[in-house]
Motif scaffolding. Structure first.
Motif, PDB file in Angstrom:
ATOM      1  N   PHE A 197     -35.779 -12.057 -22.027  1.00 50.01           N
ATOM      2  CA  PHE A 197     -36.382 -11.240 -22.792  1.00 50.01           C
ATOM      3  C   PHE A 197     -37.128 -10.090 -23.184  1.00 50.01           C
ATOM      4  O   PHE A 197     -37.804  -9.948 -22.883  1.00 50.01           O
ATOM      5  N   VAL A 229     -44.618  -7.512 -20.601  1.00 50.17           N
ATOM      6  CA  VAL A 229     -45.118  -7.535 -22.252  1.00 50.17           C
ATOM      7  C   VAL A 229     -46.095  -8.357 -22.515  1.00 50.17           C
ATOM      8  O   VAL A 229     -46.711  -8.150 -23.397  1.00 50.17           O
ATOM      9  N   GLN A 230     -45.758  -9.914 -21.404  1.00 47.86           N
ATOM     10  CA  GLN A 230     -46.741 -10.823 -22.164  1.00 47.86           C
ATOM     11  C   GLN A 230     -47.157 -11.855 -21.040  1.00 47.86           C
ATOM     12  O   GLN A 230     -48.347 -12.169 -21.118  1.00 47.86           O
ATOM     13  N   SER A 276     -45.095  -0.685 -28.664  1.00 53.25           N
ATOM     14  CA  SER A 276     -44.431  -2.010 -28.925  1.00 53.25           C
ATOM     15  C   SER A 276     -43.754  -2.332 -27.655  1.00 53.25           C
ATOM     16  O   SER A 276     -43.330  -1.345 -27.342  1.00 53.25           O
ATOM     17  N   GLY A 277     -43.881  -3.557 -27.075  1.00 50.59           N
ATOM     18  CA  GLY A 277     -42.875  -3.790 -26.172  1.00 50.59           C
ATOM     19  C   GLY A 277     -41.181  -3.133 -25.732  1.00 50.59           C
ATOM     20  O   GLY A 277     -40.798  -3.060 -24.891  1.00 50.59           O
ATOM     21  N   ALA A 278     -41.106  -4.041 -26.908  1.00 48.56           N
ATOM     22  CA  ALA A 278     -39.393  -3.105 -26.815  1.00 48.56           C
ATOM     23  C   ALA A 278     -39.114  -1.868 -26.092  1.00 48.56           C
ATOM     24  O   ALA A 278     -38.559  -0.891 -25.491  1.00 48.56           O
ATOM     25  N   LYS A 337     -48.530  -5.609 -25.863  1.00 46.37           N
ATOM     26  CA  LYS A 337     -49.461  -7.093 -26.581  1.00 46.37           C
ATOM     27  C   LYS A 337     -50.984  -6.764 -26.593  1.00 46.37           C
ATOM     28  O   LYS A 337     -50.936  -6.061 -27.231  1.00 46.37           O
ATOM     29  N   GLY A 362     -36.629  -7.458 -25.992  1.00 46.95           N
ATOM     30  CA  GLY A 362     -36.925  -6.935 -27.230  1.00 46.95           C
ATOM     31  C   GLY A 362     -35.795  -7.173 -28.680  1.00 46.95           C
ATOM     32  O   GLY A 362     -35.134  -8.163 -27.825  1.00 46.95           O
ATOM     33  N   GLU A 403     -41.058 -16.216 -24.024  1.00 43.49           N
ATOM     34  CA  GLU A 403     -39.982 -16.578 -24.861  1.00 43.49           C
ATOM     35  C   GLU A 403     -38.460 -17.482 -24.429  1.00 43.49           C
ATOM     36  O   GLU A 403     -38.404 -18.523 -25.332  1.00 43.49           O
TER      37      GLU A 403
HETATM   38  C1  LIG Z   1     -41.294 -10.290 -22.519  1.00 38.49           C
HETATM   39  C2  LIG Z   1     -41.453  -9.419 -23.411  1.00 38.49           C
HETATM   40  N1  LIG Z   1     -40.422  -8.175 -23.678  1.00 38.49           N
HETATM   41  C3  LIG Z   1     -40.506  -7.679 -24.663  1.00 38.49           C
HETATM   42  C4  LIG Z   1     -40.839  -7.976 -25.730  1.00 38.49           C
HETATM   43  C5  LIG Z   1     -40.618  -6.816 -26.913  1.00 38.49           C
HETATM   44  O1  LIG Z   1     -41.742  -7.012 -27.502  1.00 38.49           O
HETATM   45  P1  LIG Z   1     -42.267  -6.286 -28.945  1.00 38.49           P
HETATM   46  O2  LIG Z   1     -42.373  -7.257 -29.363  1.00 38.49           O
HETATM   47  O3  LIG Z   1     -44.013  -6.034 -28.904  1.00 38.49           O
HETATM   48  O4  LIG Z   1     -41.430  -5.174 -29.665  1.00 38.49           O
HETATM   49  C6  LIG Z   1     -41.387  -9.266 -26.319  1.00 38.49           C
HETATM   50  C7  LIG Z   1     -41.823 -10.440 -27.142  1.00 38.49           C
HETATM   51  O5  LIG Z   1     -42.284 -11.132 -26.945  1.00 38.49           O
HETATM   52  C8  LIG Z   1     -41.704 -10.035 -24.397  1.00 38.49           C
HETATM   53  O6  LIG Z   1     -42.094 -10.957 -24.663  1.00 38.49           O
END
Ligand SMILES: Cc1ncc(COP(=O)(O)O)c(C=O)c1O
Length: 401
Positions: A140, A227-228, A106-108, A254, A142, A197
């Motif tokens: 943003f 991530v986005q 995942s992104g986080a 993503k 995570g 976000e």
């Molecule tokens: C820039 C950014 N980083 C991290 C994340 C977190 O990603 P995840 O929801 O896959 O953990 C997001 C999610 O919207 C994001 O937009």
């Protein structure tokens, strides 16, 4: 089961952590989705920037099916070809030659990996005491306890105390603020190039280049959270390629899996050997099934014709929105197929609900953006259909509806 029954069961069995729209989705094709009642929607969200090739992409499905029949998952104690191939493509296509990849889910998680990498890079070179990471206000990154704290918005720093220490927040666009926050205890700067976000807010190019130069001078790692913005979303494989910078670390998730969960940390040659056996790991990261999907996504997206279309479709949407001359639309922001339609503060949710009702799925961002993140493969016909609904909802030529 119809929406009402499903919702009742959801309320009974699923934690209420999401403010969900009153829609239960059933199936999709291209950029179109159908709910359980049979109503159809043009999807301007793509699962929040995930379904990069749209719904029902035959090649993606075939690759995943084939891989699942062959070998669905092995632990990271073994090597698999799809995982190695995706890592190689990311290194070669990003231009970060000599770099290496760590796979997450995942992104986080990708950002957690990047944070650990930056801290260990600094520890290995300078010892303890240099662990602070500067992020930007309104960012943003995570929802884990660490990435919440990395996120530069106070509203995310509640309830879950104690958060991970060692973050400070600089104002986007303000180099002096970055320099002031990045004292001798800092090891990295982490930022999104377009705050997604936070409201679809692109960073100024000169500011980003100046931060890069400052990071080089102070030996701070420059972590770009893609991530986005990554995997073709803004019209280049990575957004940093349009900013003309060379990050030390790029995080992504993503769109990379085209709908399957994957995250990745791509580190340049100066820091790609920092994480060693025992210092970082995950059970699922880099599974052959999700990597089979990512391989197809990368082969489609990393193509100049495809990326040019992402840019031109994004430009088309922006121009058409502005040409509506709607009093409700205060501006249009973004790059490629990451579009923010700016409306009066606090009114974005209302507009999104009305778009949903009329058959267009859209997102909110920040305090005043209606955010559009359609599948990268959306056709002009599908875009036109969505624009016709937007014209009704936002109102045209001075008449707010
Ligand atoms: C820039 C950014 N980083 C991290 C994340 C977190 O990603 P995840 O929801 O896959 O953990 C997001 C999610 O919207 C994001 O937009």
């Amino acid at each position: 089961m119809k929406y009402k029954e499903l919702k009742q069961e959801e309320e009974r069995y699923v934690m209420a952590t999401y403010g969900r729209f009153p829609i239960a989705l059933d199936h999709g094709e291209g950029a179109r989705l159908w709910d359980v009642e049979g109503k159809s929607y043009i999807d301007m969200t793509s699962g929040i920037g995930v379904n990069s090739l749209g719904y029902g992409n035959k090649e993606l499905i075939a690759a995943v099916k084939d891989q699942m029949e062959k070998l669905m998952h092995v632990s990271n104690l073994y090597t698999t070809a799809p995982m190695v191939q995706v890592a190689k493509s990311l290194v070669l296509f990003s231009g970060l030659q000599g770099g290496k990849v760590f796979f997450a889910n995942s992104g986080a998680e990708a950002n957690e990996g990047a944070i650990k990498l930056a801290r260990k890079y600094s520890y290995d070179k300078y010892g303890e005491g240099r662990s602070k990471i500067i992020t930007l206000k309104n960012s943003f990154h995570g929802r884990t306890v660490t990435t919440l704290k990395a996120t530069g918005q106070d509203k995310f720093h509640q309830y879950f105390f104690p958060f991970t220490e060692g973050f400070d927040y600089a104002e986007a666009g303000n180099l002096e603020d970055v320099k002031a926050k990045a004292d001798d205890t800092a090891c990295a700067v982490m930022m999104e190039l377009i705050q997604g976000e936070g409201g679809v807010l692109p960073l100024d190019k000169e500011f980003v280049k100046a931060v890069e130069a400052f990071c080089r001078e102070k030996d701070l790692l420059l972590i770009i959270d893609e991530v986005q913005t990554g995997i073709g979303r803004t019209g280049s494989l990575f957004c940093f390629q349009q900013y003309g910078i060379r990050p030390d670390v790029v995080t992504m998730a993503k769109g990379l899996g085209g709908g399957l969960p994957i995250g990745a940390v791509l580190a340049a040659s100066n820091c790609c050997d920092v994480l060693t056996p025992g210092t970082h790991a995950t059970t699922f990261g880099g599974s052959p099934t999700v990597c089979a999907a990512a391989g197809v996504v990368l082969s489609k997206v990393n193509n100049p014709v495809f990326l040019e279309k992402v840019k031109s479709k994004g430009e088309y949407i922006r121009q058409k929105l502005l040409a509506m001359n709607s009093p409700a639309i205060l501006g249009v922001r973004g790059m490629g197929l990451m579009v923010g339609v700016i409306v009066e503060d606090g009114k974005h949710s209302e507009y999104v609900s009305r778009l949903n009702e009329k058959g267009v799925l859209a997102l909110t961002a920040g305090k005043n953006a209606v955010r559009l993140l359609p599948p990268l493969t959306i056709t002009i016909e599908e875009i036109d259909e969505a624009l016709a609904v937007m014209r009704e909802v936002f109102g045209e030529g001075g008449k707010a509806v």
